[in-house]
Design a protein around this motif. Structure first.
Motif, PDB file in Angstrom:
ATOM      1  N   MET A 179       6.439 -13.852   1.621  1.00 42.39           N
ATOM      2  CA  MET A 179       6.559 -13.742   3.072  1.00 42.39           C
ATOM      3  C   MET A 179       7.986 -13.521   3.568  1.00 42.39           C
ATOM      4  N   GLU A 180       8.914 -14.294   3.028  1.00 36.03           N
ATOM      5  CA  GLU A 180      10.292 -14.195   3.506  1.00 36.03           C
ATOM      6  C   GLU A 180      10.871 -12.815   3.271  1.00 36.03           C
ATOM      7  N   LYS A 181      10.492 -12.253   2.122  1.00 32.18           N
ATOM      8  CA  LYS A 181      11.016 -10.926   1.791  1.00 32.18           C
ATOM      9  C   LYS A 181      10.459  -9.858   2.731  1.00 32.18           C
ATOM     10  N   PHE A 182       9.273 -10.109   3.226  1.00 33.19           N
ATOM     11  CA  PHE A 182       8.637  -9.092   4.071  1.00 33.19           C
ATOM     12  C   PHE A 182       9.345  -8.969   5.423  1.00 33.19           C
ATOM     13  N   SER A 183       9.360 -10.053   6.155  1.00 34.13           N
ATOM     14  CA  SER A 183      10.052 -10.162   7.446  1.00 34.13           C
ATOM     15  C   SER A 183       9.942  -8.910   8.332  1.00 34.13           C
ATOM     16  N   GLY A 184       8.767  -8.337   8.343  1.00 36.25           N
ATOM     17  CA  GLY A 184       8.485  -7.286   9.318  1.00 36.25           C
ATOM     18  C   GLY A 184       9.192  -5.961   9.140  1.00 36.25           C
ATOM     19  N   LYS A 185       9.711  -5.719   7.931  1.00 35.92           N
ATOM     20  CA  LYS A 185      10.448  -4.477   7.725  1.00 35.92           C
ATOM     21  C   LYS A 185       9.531  -3.260   7.762  1.00 35.92           C
ATOM     22  N   SER A 186       8.344  -3.419   7.200  1.00 34.93           N
ATOM     23  CA  SER A 186       7.423  -2.289   7.244  1.00 34.93           C
ATOM     24  C   SER A 186       6.123  -2.758   7.893  1.00 34.93           C
ATOM     25  N   ASP A 187       5.219  -1.851   7.992  1.00 34.74           N
ATOM     26  CA  ASP A 187       3.911  -2.140   8.534  1.00 34.74           C
ATOM     27  C   ASP A 187       3.177  -3.128   7.607  1.00 34.74           C
ATOM     28  N   VAL A 188       2.543  -4.132   8.171  1.00 34.81           N
ATOM     29  CA  VAL A 188       1.875  -5.161   7.365  1.00 34.81           C
ATOM     30  C   VAL A 188       0.848  -4.559   6.410  1.00 34.81           C
ATOM     31  N   LYS A 189       0.057  -3.653   6.966  1.00 37.98           N
ATOM     32  CA  LYS A 189      -1.023  -3.077   6.158  1.00 37.98           C
ATOM     33  C   LYS A 189      -0.448  -2.316   4.961  1.00 37.98           C
ATOM     34  N   THR A 190       0.598  -1.526   5.223  1.00 36.92           N
ATOM     35  CA  THR A 190       1.235  -0.764   4.150  1.00 36.92           C
ATOM     36  C   THR A 190       1.766  -1.707   3.073  1.00 36.92           C
ATOM     37  N   TRP A 191       2.373  -2.789   3.539  1.00 40.67           N
ATOM     38  CA  TRP A 191       2.943  -3.762   2.608  1.00 40.67           C
ATOM     39  C   TRP A 191       1.849  -4.399   1.762  1.00 40.67           C
ATOM     40  N   LEU A 192       0.780  -4.837   2.409  1.00 39.59           N
ATOM     41  CA  LEU A 192      -0.319  -5.476   1.667  1.00 39.59           C
ATOM     42  C   LEU A 192      -0.948  -4.517   0.668  1.00 39.59           C
ATOM     43  N   PHE A 193      -1.107  -3.267   1.081  1.00 41.06           N
ATOM     44  CA  PHE A 193      -1.702  -2.293   0.155  1.00 41.06           C
ATOM     45  C   PHE A 193      -0.764  -1.978  -1.008  1.00 41.06           C
ATOM     46  N   ALA A 194       0.540  -2.042  -0.759  1.00 47.72           N
ATOM     47  CA  ALA A 194       1.482  -1.829  -1.868  1.00 47.72           C
ATOM     48  C   ALA A 194       1.325  -2.959  -2.884  1.00 47.72           C
ATOM     49  N   ILE A 195       1.187  -4.186  -2.390  1.00 44.75           N
ATOM     50  CA  ILE A 195       0.970  -5.314  -3.309  1.00 44.75           C
ATOM     51  C   ILE A 195      -0.351  -5.131  -4.047  1.00 44.75           C
ATOM     52  N   LEU A 196      -1.363  -4.734  -3.301  1.00 42.80           N
ATOM     53  CA  LEU A 196      -2.678  -4.555  -3.923  1.00 42.80           C
ATOM     54  C   LEU A 196      -2.638  -3.484  -5.010  1.00 42.80           C
ATOM     55  N   ASN A 197      -1.964  -2.362  -4.712  1.00 43.99           N
ATOM     56  CA  ASN A 197      -1.877  -1.304  -5.724  1.00 43.99           C
ATOM     57  C   ASN A 197      -1.133  -1.766  -6.967  1.00 43.99           C
ATOM     58  N   ASN A 198      -0.135  -2.629  -6.765  1.00 47.93           N
ATOM     59  CA  ASN A 198       0.540  -3.221  -7.923  1.00 47.93           C
ATOM     60  C   ASN A 198      -0.412  -4.064  -8.747  1.00 47.93           C
ATOM     61  N   LYS A 199      -1.214  -4.846  -8.052  1.00 46.26           N
ATOM     62  CA  LYS A 199      -2.191  -5.707  -8.739  1.00 46.26           C
ATOM     63  C   LYS A 199      -3.219  -4.847  -9.483  1.00 46.26           C
ATOM     64  N   ILE A 200      -3.614  -3.747  -8.858  1.00 37.34           N
ATOM     65  CA  ILE A 200      -4.590  -2.862  -9.496  1.00 37.34           C
ATOM     66  C   ILE A 200      -3.976  -2.233 -10.755  1.00 37.34           C
ATOM     67  N   ALA A 201      -2.720  -1.807 -10.647  1.00 41.92           N
ATOM     68  CA  ALA A 201      -2.045  -1.222 -11.813  1.00 41.92           C
ATOM     69  C   ALA A 201      -1.934  -2.253 -12.936  1.00 41.92           C
ATOM     70  N   GLU A 202      -1.638  -3.480 -12.532  1.00 38.58           N
ATOM     71  CA  GLU A 202      -1.542  -4.563 -13.518  1.00 38.58           C
ATOM     72  C   GLU A 202      -2.890  -4.741 -14.231  1.00 38.58           C
ATOM     73  N   TYR A 203      -3.954  -4.680 -13.434  1.00 30.69           N
ATOM     74  CA  TYR A 203      -5.298  -4.793 -14.008  1.00 30.69           C
ATOM     75  C   TYR A 203      -5.552  -3.677 -15.028  1.00 30.69           C
ATOM     76  N   PHE A 204      -5.178  -2.454 -14.687  1.00 23.41           N
ATOM     77  CA  PHE A 204      -5.409  -1.346 -15.617  1.00 23.41           C
ATOM     78  C   PHE A 204      -4.528  -1.447 -16.870  1.00 23.41           C
ATOM     79  N   ARG A 205      -3.340  -2.006 -16.704  1.00 20.43           N
ATOM     80  CA  ARG A 205      -2.499  -2.210 -17.890  1.00 20.43           C
ATOM     81  C   ARG A 205      -3.165  -3.181 -18.856  1.00 20.43           C
ATOM     82  N   LYS A 206      -3.718  -4.258 -18.292  1.00 22.17           N
ATOM     83  CA  LYS A 206      -4.415  -5.234 -19.127  1.00 22.17           C
ATOM     84  C   LYS A 206      -5.610  -4.574 -19.806  1.00 22.17           C
TER      85      LYS A 206
END
Lengths: 189, 90
Positions: free
Chosen positions: A50-77
């Motif tokens: 949360m602290e790192k986010f601090s409203g720099k970008s759009d919330v939705k974009t930020w959440l989807f970036a995290i989600l895409n990272n999680k998805i990539a992590e899943y595919f790596r596994k």
């Protein structure tokens, strides 16, 4: 955004974005439980970062970036764990002679279809998706990783802990198979 | 004869591997020359590369296309509640 109360803010985000994120994760992984877990992890990560986010970008974009990272992590596994069980060696013998020339009936020929907006065609998208679903797990995972993020090949390999040679050889097998499937079901049907 | 050709010009299997390598990490000078010479005498691999590039473009768009997934299945209240209960407590 109330930085003093991250709990409330994240709850609010869950309410607004969890549905969209879940459909995206489900579409990517094809598995309800995994999709739920990924979205769950995503909000926990968001809460902690949360602290790192601090409203720099759009919330939705930020959440989807995290989600895409999680998805990539899943595919790596997925890539690492299913890799052991499928053999790569025999895969190319469906296409090439022992000396490496094309088998007579497998030689690529020009495709007749020259439609440019193929992805607007739902029928084609269905076929593309089912061709991907039919690939062995780690091949599909490799393709997802290659196209999901616009990362350099070297970086994907680093994250996977394999050599670049290893990775493009897997992609080569996957591409041969995918190409054949698309040809059979669409281009030269 | 075939053997000499493969030595000089690569086999089709090797050539298609290089086509994949090219799109992922790029080729060395030597590999680039080998592949180009191979393609100049091999229609099959030339067609293959064209198709491979087309597949790359399609896959890129297909995989990154947000919202091209199944229609939103509506609100998933259960999931939301579950997520909220698992968040670290403040």
């Amino acid at each position: 955004m109330d930085i003093n109360n991250p709990g409330t803010t994240v709850k609010c985000w869950v309410d607004m974005y969890a549905d969209n994120m879940y459909s995206w994760a489900l579409y990517k992984t094809g598995n309800k439980e995994i999709a739920e877990d990924l979205v769950q992890d995503c909000f926990i990560a968001a809460f902690q970062a949360m602290e790192k986010f601090s409203g720099k970008s759009d919330v939705k974009t930020w959440l989807f970036a995290i989600l895409n990272n999680k998805i990539a992590e899943y595919f790596r596994k997925q890539f690492r764990s299913s890799r052991v069980f499928t053999s790569e060696g025999t895969a190319t013998s469906n296409f090439f002679e022992a000396d490496g020339s094309w088998l007579k009936n497998q030689r690529p020929q020009e495709w007749t279809d020259d439609e440019t907006q193929l992805l607007d065609n739902n029928e084609f998208k269905k076929i593309l998706q089912s061709c991907m679903d039919n690939l062995p797990g780690h091949w599909n995972a490799a393709l997802q990783l290659k196209y999901l993020e616009e990362k350099k090949g070297e970086i994907i390999c680093q994250e996977l802990g394999i050599t670049a040679t290893n990775f493009w050889q897997v992609l080569h097998r996957a591409k041969l198979q995918l190409r054949k499937c698309l040809e059979n079901h669409w281009f030269n049907k | 004869m075939k053997k000499i050709m493969h030595l000089l010009l690569l086999s089709c299997k090797k050539a298609t591997e290089l086509i994949e390598k090219k799109s992922l990490v790029g080729l060395s000078f030597r590999e680039r020359v080998q592949l180009n010479i191979h393609k100049s005498v091999c229609e099959a691999c030339t067609a293959y590369e064209k198709q491979s590039i087309k597949i790359d473009e399609l896959m890129q768009k297909h995989i990154q296309a947000e919202g091209s997934g199944p229609d939103n299945t509506g609100s998933n209240t259960q999931l939301k509640e579950k997520i909220i209960t698992k968040l670290p407590q403040t």
